[in-house]
Design a protein around this motif. Structure first.
Motif, PDB file in Angstrom:
ATOM      1  N   ASP A 167      26.978  74.993   7.002  1.00 29.83           N
ATOM      2  CA  ASP A 167      25.871  75.297   6.108  1.00 29.83           C
ATOM      3  C   ASP A 167      24.911  76.252   6.794  1.00 29.83           C
ATOM      4  O   ASP A 167      24.134  75.853   7.656  1.00 29.83           O
ATOM      5  N   ASP A 168      25.015  77.542   6.446  1.00 29.97           N
ATOM      6  CA  ASP A 168      24.123  78.562   6.997  1.00 29.97           C
ATOM      7  C   ASP A 168      24.103  78.505   8.517  1.00 29.97           C
ATOM      8  O   ASP A 168      23.056  78.495   9.162  1.00 29.97           O
ATOM      9  N   ALA A 169      25.299  78.484   9.107  1.00 33.77           N
ATOM     10  CA  ALA A 169      25.438  78.303  10.554  1.00 33.77           C
ATOM     11  C   ALA A 169      25.389  79.640  11.284  1.00 33.77           C
ATOM     12  O   ALA A 169      25.963  80.638  10.826  1.00 33.77           O
ATOM     13  N   ASP A 170      24.717  79.647  12.425  1.00 35.61           N
ATOM     14  CA  ASP A 170      24.624  80.825  13.288  1.00 35.61           C
ATOM     15  C   ASP A 170      25.180  80.501  14.671  1.00 35.61           C
ATOM     16  O   ASP A 170      25.044  79.382  15.163  1.00 35.61           O
ATOM     17  N   PHE A 171      25.790  81.510  15.280  1.00 38.19           N
ATOM     18  CA  PHE A 171      26.323  81.332  16.629  1.00 38.19           C
ATOM     19  C   PHE A 171      26.596  82.698  17.228  1.00 38.19           C
ATOM     20  O   PHE A 171      27.018  83.624  16.520  1.00 38.19           O
ATOM     21  N   SER A 172      26.351  82.840  18.522  1.00 34.36           N
ATOM     22  CA  SER A 172      26.691  84.093  19.195  1.00 34.36           C
ATOM     23  C   SER A 172      27.122  83.812  20.618  1.00 34.36           C
ATOM     24  O   SER A 172      26.714  82.818  21.233  1.00 34.36           O
ATOM     25  N   CYS A 173      27.971  84.694  21.128  1.00 36.55           N
ATOM     26  CA  CYS A 173      28.465  84.578  22.497  1.00 36.55           C
ATOM     27  C   CYS A 173      28.392  85.946  23.155  1.00 36.55           C
ATOM     28  O   CYS A 173      28.832  86.947  22.566  1.00 36.55           O
ATOM     29  N   ARG A 174      27.829  86.002  24.353  1.00 39.70           N
ATOM     30  CA  ARG A 174      27.660  87.270  25.063  1.00 39.70           C
ATOM     31  C   ARG A 174      28.908  87.631  25.859  1.00 39.70           C
ATOM     32  O   ARG A 174      29.722  86.768  26.178  1.00 39.70           O
ATOM     33  N   ARG A 175      29.027  88.874  26.188  1.00 41.55           N
ATOM     34  CA  ARG A 175      30.074  89.289  27.123  1.00 41.55           C
ATOM     35  C   ARG A 175      29.782  88.657  28.483  1.00 41.55           C
ATOM     36  O   ARG A 175      28.650  88.528  28.905  1.00 41.55           O
ATOM     37  N   GLY A 176      30.849  88.241  29.147  1.00 40.03           N
ATOM     38  CA  GLY A 176      30.711  87.725  30.503  1.00 40.03           C
ATOM     39  C   GLY A 176      30.023  86.391  30.606  1.00 40.03           C
ATOM     40  O   GLY A 176      29.345  86.123  31.600  1.00 40.03           O
TER      41      GLY A 176
END
Length: 528
Positions: A32-41
């Protein structure tokens, strides 16, 4: 790993970013309106209790399922991940706990499947295929698996290594490892972590899911917690507080109303005695006792052996070792029929496929497990069958036009009542409940809790595996918490709390101070 300065150059731009992701399944909100991020390294650990939405998010990120809404960006560019092949082409690969290998193909053929080296006429170049796999094995430190070996002949741990190699054969920019250590021994886990460290240093974004907090402490740069299908918090590993993480995973809960718990048995009337029960990769050295009138909970995060324990006791697991006694007598659990004769009754996980004959009537389903008692000379006594069905319907308050109504026409809650009614009529003494209230309404849940109390008061013994922690707190006298397919901790009386169950499931202790020691560290990497 979080302190490594070599990753600093990569931390500004997300390698993968998901925003506003939504996903529904037949009215159930998975995301439900989910956010997620992953950086390089970086190694970004994704945490959450069962049903939090982690697996759904991962399947969307690697193209297994499409989102209902939301945007996915790779290196800042919006993308559509129609399928896993397209995701791999764009640099996203995943390693799942559930293996995707074809056992009749060789190791090399599995690893290079769908991107084999081919000649001008489209023929697979076998020598080149094997050469590439050999080079890949050298890079990731696998030296005991031969590319020409049939995959089906490998151990589960080696198959898991092949699954990891398969993902890495795409040279991904983002690697997702979803419980990828669950089948690995300590040496294989160490080898995998060394590999992830090298990938991290060269800029690969790694999304890592594990229920082993010792692994999380070692591998994480950042952690994100999901609950009820959305992101409820992201923290740097340096700021990780395990008690706070557990609180984030549980969140605020509406208190479930439970009937008065059956009195805890005080005598030593042992009905079930399990001693050093093991089953290949499924169960490891399980020992416990169960008394008449006792409700024993089984807890743990998904895939830690809870369901396999119930299935083993019902004669549905092969390669069992150890001793099982019922009322002091040794029993052979070689088949479900032998388990039934020993007094076991299983209310299974999937009522539709494992517990009921959908096209058949209530009468036939309720009488199914008692046919031996309802038959004379090989013929079913129809009058006794109807009486049995009528008694079961009344006892469980099953709502149906008649006992001749097909089970398929009933609601989910009433279907579950039919399953339970079937086993009540067998006269068994040990009831194994496999997540019995999943997908039923609040009123039906209350009826199940009352039934469990009635069984206990009648001198029956109950084992309850539930993915709802509040149920275990509300109805159980003791709770066995499983981790790594073995019993990690036993909680009793006032020690049975949701926080305590979840902490034990994760391999940590509830901590009064920052210097408390982690629990179950010895289990890191133990073979499953």
């Amino acid at each position: 790993m979080a302190d490594s300065s070599e990753s600093g150059a990569f931390n500004d731009a997300p390698a993968l970013e998901a925003s506003g992701i939504a996903k529904h399944f037949a009215g159930t909100i998975a995301l439900d309106d989910a956010d997620f991020s992953c950086r390089r390294g970086e190694v970004h650990v994704l945490l959450g209790a069962n049903g939090a939405g982690k697996s759904t998010l991962v399947k969307i990120l690697c193209g297994v399922q499409p989102p209902d809404a939301g945007t996915i960006r790779l290196a800042g560019e919006p993308v559509k991940l129609e399928n896993p092949i397209r995701a791999a082409e764009l640099g996203v690969a995943a390693v799942f706990q559930e293996l995707s290998l074809a056992p009749h193909l060789t190791v090399a053929e599995n690893i290079m499947l769908a991107h084999e080296p081919t000649g001008p006429l489209g023929q697979i170049r076998g020598r080149e295929l094997r050469r590439r796999v050999t080079e890949l094995f050298e890079q990731i430190g696998i030296d005991h698996i031969k590319p020409n070996t049939l995959t089906g002949r490998l151990t589960l741990a080696d198959q898991q290594l092949v699954e990891i190699a398969k993902a890495l054969s795409h040279d991904p920019k983002t690697l997702i490892v979803d419980e990828g250590t669950s089948a690995l021994g300590q040496e294989e886990v160490r080898r995998l972590f060394d590999l992830l460290g090298r990938l991290r240093e060269r800029g690969t974004a790694i999304i890592f899911i594990s229920h082993r907090m010792a692994e999380v402490r070692e591998i994480a740069d950042r952690l994100t917690v999901f609950r009820n299908g959305t992101n409820v918090g992201t923290v740097d590993a340096a700021d990780m507080d395990e008690s706070h993480l557990v609180e984030l995973m549980l969140g605020e809960r509406i208190e479930q109303s439970f009937p008065e718990r059956a009195p805890r048995p005080t005598d030593n009337d042992i009905l079930l005695d399990v001693d050093h029960l093991s089953a290949g990769e499924l169960l490891h050295d399980i020992s416990f006792q169960l008394r008449r009138g006792e409700v024993l909970g089984i807890a743990g995060l998904e895939g830690q052996g809870q369901g396999d324990l119930l299935l083993a006791l019902f004669g549905m697991v092969r390669r069992l070792s150890g001793d099982v006694r019922v009322a002091g007598k040794p029993v052979n659990l070689g088949s479900p029929w032998k388990a039934i004769r020993a007094g076991f009754a299983l209310i299974p996980e999937d009522r539709k496929t494992q517990g009921l004959l959908q096209p058949q009537s209530l009468r036939e389903n309720i009488a199914l497990a008692s046919l031996k008692n309802l038959s004379r000379g090989g013929l079913i006594d129809r009058a006794r069958e109807r009486r049995t069905a009528d008694e079961g319907m009344k006892r469980m308050e099953i709502k149906a036009a008649s006992m001749e109504t097909p089970v398929a026409a009933l609601s989910g809650g009433n279907q579950q009542k039919v399953v339970i009614a079937k086993w009540l009529e067998t006269g068994g003494d040990i009831f194994l409940f496999y997540d019995p209230t999943r997908g039923v309404d609040v009123g039906t849940k209350r009826a199940f809790y009352e039934l469990i109390g009635e069984l206990a008061r009648a001198g029956k013994a109950v084992m309850l595996y539930s993915t709802e922690l509040s149920e275990l707190v509300g109805v159980c006298h003791r709770v066995l918490v499983m981790n790594d397919r073995r019993i990690a901790e036993t909680l009793e009386d006032t020690d049975i709390t949701e926080n305590a169950i979840l902490a034990a499931s994760l391999g940590v202790r509830e901590r009064a101070g920052a210097d408390a020691e982690p629990a179950a560290t010895r289990n890191i990497g133990a073979a499953s």
